[in-house]
Design a protein around this motif. Structure first.
Motif, mmCIF file in Angstrom:
data_model
loop_
_atom_site.group_PDB
_atom_site.id
_atom_site.type_symbol
_atom_site.label_atom_id
_atom_site.label_comp_id
_atom_site.label_asym_id
_atom_site.label_seq_id
_atom_site.Cartn_x
_atom_site.Cartn_y
_atom_site.Cartn_z
ATOM 1 N N GLN A 97 43.676 12.254 -27.132
ATOM 2 C CA GLN A 97 44.098 13.533 -26.561
ATOM 3 C C GLN A 97 44.383 13.415 -25.069
ATOM 4 N N LEU A 98 43.570 12.627 -24.367
ATOM 5 C CA LEU A 98 43.788 12.435 -22.932
ATOM 6 C C LEU A 98 45.145 11.798 -22.673
ATOM 7 N N VAL A 99 45.477 10.765 -23.432
ATOM 8 C CA VAL A 99 46.783 10.093 -23.269
ATOM 9 C C VAL A 99 47.912 11.041 -23.626
ATOM 10 N N PHE A 100 47.765 11.780 -24.727
ATOM 11 C CA PHE A 100 48.820 12.701 -25.160
ATOM 12 C C PHE A 100 49.080 13.772 -24.108
ATOM 13 N N TYR A 101 48.021 14.407 -23.622
ATOM 14 C CA TYR A 101 48.190 15.488 -22.649
ATOM 15 C C TYR A 101 48.695 14.961 -21.314
ATOM 16 N N PHE A 102 48.316 13.737 -20.966
ATOM 17 C CA PHE A 102 48.808 13.183 -19.698
ATOM 18 C C PHE A 102 50.331 13.073 -19.722
ATOM 19 N N PHE A 103 50.873 12.466 -20.766
ATOM 20 C CA PHE A 103 52.331 12.314 -20.836
ATOM 21 C C PHE A 103 53.020 13.663 -21.041
ATOM 22 N N SER A 104 52.395 14.558 -21.771
ATOM 23 C CA SER A 104 52.984 15.883 -21.971
ATOM 24 C C SER A 104 53.062 16.652 -20.657
ATOM 25 N N VAL A 105 51.962 16.634 -19.914
ATOM 26 C CA VAL A 105 51.923 17.346 -18.639
ATOM 27 C C VAL A 105 52.889 16.728 -17.638
ATOM 28 N N GLN A 106 52.974 15.387 -17.620
ATOM 29 C CA GLN A 106 53.914 14.742 -16.707
ATOM 30 C C GLN A 106 55.350 15.145 -17.023
ATOM 31 N N GLY A 107 55.669 15.237 -18.323
ATOM 32 C CA GLY A 107 57.017 15.658 -18.708
ATOM 33 C C GLY A 107 57.297 17.082 -18.294
ATOM 34 N N LEU A 108 56.349 17.983 -18.505
ATOM 35 C CA LEU A 108 56.535 19.386 -18.133
ATOM 36 C C LEU A 108 56.612 19.560 -16.620
ATOM 37 N N GLU A 109 55.773 18.823 -15.896
ATOM 38 C CA GLU A 109 55.808 18.930 -14.438
ATOM 39 C C GLU A 109 57.117 18.373 -13.884
ATOM 40 N N THR A 110 57.644 17.332 -14.511
ATOM 41 C CA THR A 110 58.940 16.795 -14.079
ATOM 42 C C THR A 110 60.035 17.829 -14.249
ATOM 43 N N VAL A 111 60.041 18.514 -15.388
ATOM 44 C CA VAL A 111 61.026 19.582 -15.612
ATOM 45 C C VAL A 111 60.844 20.687 -14.583
ATOM 46 N N PHE A 112 59.586 21.054 -14.308
ATOM 47 C CA PHE A 112 59.323 22.129 -13.352
ATOM 48 C C PHE A 112 59.826 21.774 -11.953
ATOM 49 N N TYR A 113 59.459 20.595 -11.458
ATOM 50 C CA TYR A 113 59.836 20.207 -10.106
ATOM 51 C C TYR A 113 61.338 19.927 -9.984
ATOM 52 N N ARG A 114 61.957 19.517 -11.094
ATOM 53 C CA ARG A 114 63.377 19.168 -11.030
ATOM 54 C C ARG A 114 64.287 20.381 -11.204
ATOM 55 N N PHE A 115 63.892 21.332 -12.053
ATOM 56 C CA PHE A 115 64.809 22.426 -12.373
ATOM 57 C C PHE A 115 64.282 23.812 -12.003
ATOM 58 N N ILE A 116 62.971 24.041 -12.102
ATOM 59 C CA ILE A 116 62.436 25.366 -11.853
ATOM 60 C C ILE A 116 62.135 25.593 -10.378
ATOM 61 N N MET A 117 61.440 24.669 -9.763
ATOM 62 C CA MET A 117 61.023 24.836 -8.372
ATOM 63 C C MET A 117 62.179 24.942 -7.385
ATOM 64 N N PRO A 118 63.274 24.137 -7.504
ATOM 65 C CA PRO A 118 64.371 24.272 -6.531
ATOM 66 C C PRO A 118 64.917 25.684 -6.440
ATOM 67 N N GLU A 119 65.055 26.375 -7.574
ATOM 68 C CA GLU A 119 65.568 27.746 -7.559
ATOM 69 C C GLU A 119 64.612 28.676 -6.831
ATOM 70 N N SER A 120 63.314 28.508 -7.088
ATOM 71 C CA SER A 120 62.314 29.325 -6.410
ATOM 72 C C SER A 120 62.322 29.052 -4.911
ATOM 73 N N PHE A 121 62.539 27.784 -4.557
ATOM 74 C CA PHE A 121 62.568 27.406 -3.148
ATOM 75 C C PHE A 121 63.734 28.084 -2.433
ATOM 76 N N ILE A 122 64.893 28.115 -3.076
ATOM 77 C CA ILE A 122 66.069 28.751 -2.479
ATOM 78 C C ILE A 122 65.826 30.243 -2.306
ATOM 79 N N LYS A 123 65.213 30.885 -3.318
ATOM 80 C CA LYS A 123 64.921 32.308 -3.219
ATOM 81 C C LYS A 123 63.960 32.577 -2.073
ATOM 82 N N ALA A 124 62.964 31.725 -1.932
ATOM 83 C CA ALA A 124 61.989 31.916 -0.856
ATOM 84 C C ALA A 124 62.656 31.784 0.506
ATOM 85 N N GLU A 125 63.595 30.840 0.626
ATOM 86 C CA GLU A 125 64.303 30.683 1.893
ATOM 87 C C GLU A 125 65.122 31.919 2.223
#
Length: 244
Positions: A97-125
Motif C-alpha cells: 500500500q505504501l508503494v502504491f500510494y506513493f506513486f499514485s500521489v506523485q502522479g496526482l501532484e504532478t498533474v496538480f503542479y503542471r496543470f492546476i496550480m499555474p491557473e491559480s497562480f495567474i488568478k492570484a497575480e
C-alpha cells in the motif's frame, strides 16, 4: 474540485481491498480524514525541510522524499484503523500500500503542479495587481514574494536561481524563464539565457575578448549572448543611457 475528484477515484477503486471487511460509512468517510492527515504530515515535513535549508543553504531535499516520509505515518494510520474496524479479519499489506500510494500521489501532484496550480497562480497575480501598483513591484520566486527594489541581478544555475540584492543574496528553486515572464522592459533585461539584470544607471557596457559584457554596480560581469547584442544595446540606450 481536483481534490474531490481524486478522493472519489480512490473511494470508487478501493485500492486496499478493505471495503468488504469494514462498514461502508467508514470506507467512504475515512478518505477525507486520511487526506487531511497526509497534508498535515507533509506540511510538517516541508517546515522541517525549510528549516534545514535555512541553516544549510546548499542542502536540497526533493519533494518526493518529503511526500514519501509523510505517507509512512498516513499508511500506518490506515492500517491500524482498518485492523480495528475489521476486527482483525483483514490482512493489510503495509509495504504494498505504501508503494502504491506513493506513486499514485506523485502522479496526482504532478498533474496538480503542471496543470492546476499555474491557473491559480495567474488568478492570484491578477487579484494582486492593484495592490502591486501601490505597494511596489515584486516577483514570485520559488513560491515566495521578492521585492523588486534593491534587486541587482539573477543568475540561473541548473535548477536554482541565485538572486543578488544590494545588501544580501538568496537562492531559490525556480526557473529563470518563469521569473523573467513576470518582469517588464522597464524592470530589467535578460542579456543571456542564464542571466537577468535589473535596470540600474550604474550598468556599463564593455568589450572583453571581442564580446559584449555588462559590468554591474557590484562589479559582476554579465555575458551578453551574440544573438541578443542588438536588443541589449537598444535597451541600454533606452533605459540606462550608459557612457560611450
Amino acid at each position: 474540485m481536483f481534490l474531490l475528484l481524486s478522493m472519489l477515484a480512490f473511494v470508487a477503486s478501493d485500492p486496499s481491498g478493505a471495503r468488504p471487511y469494514v462498514p461502508l460509512w467508514f470506507s467512504i468517510g475515512f478518505w477525507p480524514v486520511s487526506f487531511a492527515f497526509y497534508i498535515m504530515m507533509k506540511l510538517l515535513g516541508l517546515t522541517v525541510a525549510a528549516a534545514l535549508t535555512h541553516y544549510i543553504p546548499r542542502l536540497r531535499i526533493p519533494l518526493p522524499i518529503v511526500g514519501f516520509l509523510a505517507l509512512i505515518p498516513t499508511v500506518m494510520l490506515c492500517e491500524a484503523s482498518v485492523r480495528v474496524m475489521s476486527n482483525g479479519t483483514f490482512a493489510y499489506d503495509f509495504v504494498g500500500q505504501l508503494v502504491f500510494y506513493f506513486f499514485s500521489v506523485q502522479g496526482l501532484e504532478t498533474v496538480f503542479y503542471r496543470f492546476i496550480m499555474p491557473e491559480s497562480f495567474i488568478k492570484a497575480e491578477n487579484e494582486e495587481e492593484l495592490e502591486n501598483q501601490t505597494t511596489g513591484r515584486h516577483l514570485i520566486v520559488g513560491g515566495e514574494k521578492v521585492d523588486l527594489s534593491g534587486l541587482l541581478h539573477i543568475e540561473a544555475r541548473e535548477h536554482h536561481v541565485h538572486l543578488t540584492f544590494e545588501n544580501e543574496r538568496s537562492v531559490a528553486r525556480a526557473r529563470l524563464g518563469d521569473i523573467v515572464a513576470q518582469t517588464q522592459t522597464e524592470d530589467g533585461m535578460q542579456p543571456h539565457r542564464s542571466w537577468w539584470v535589473a535596470r540600474d544607471p550604474a550598468i556599463r557596457a564593455e568589450r572583453k575578448n571581442g564580446r559584449l559584457v555588462l559590468r554591474l554596480r557590484d562589479d559582476t560581469e554579465v555575458p551578453v549572448a551574440r544573438t541578443r547584442t542588438d536588443d541589449v544595446i537598444a535597451w541600454l540606450q533606452t533605459h540606462v543611457n550608459p557612457a560611450e
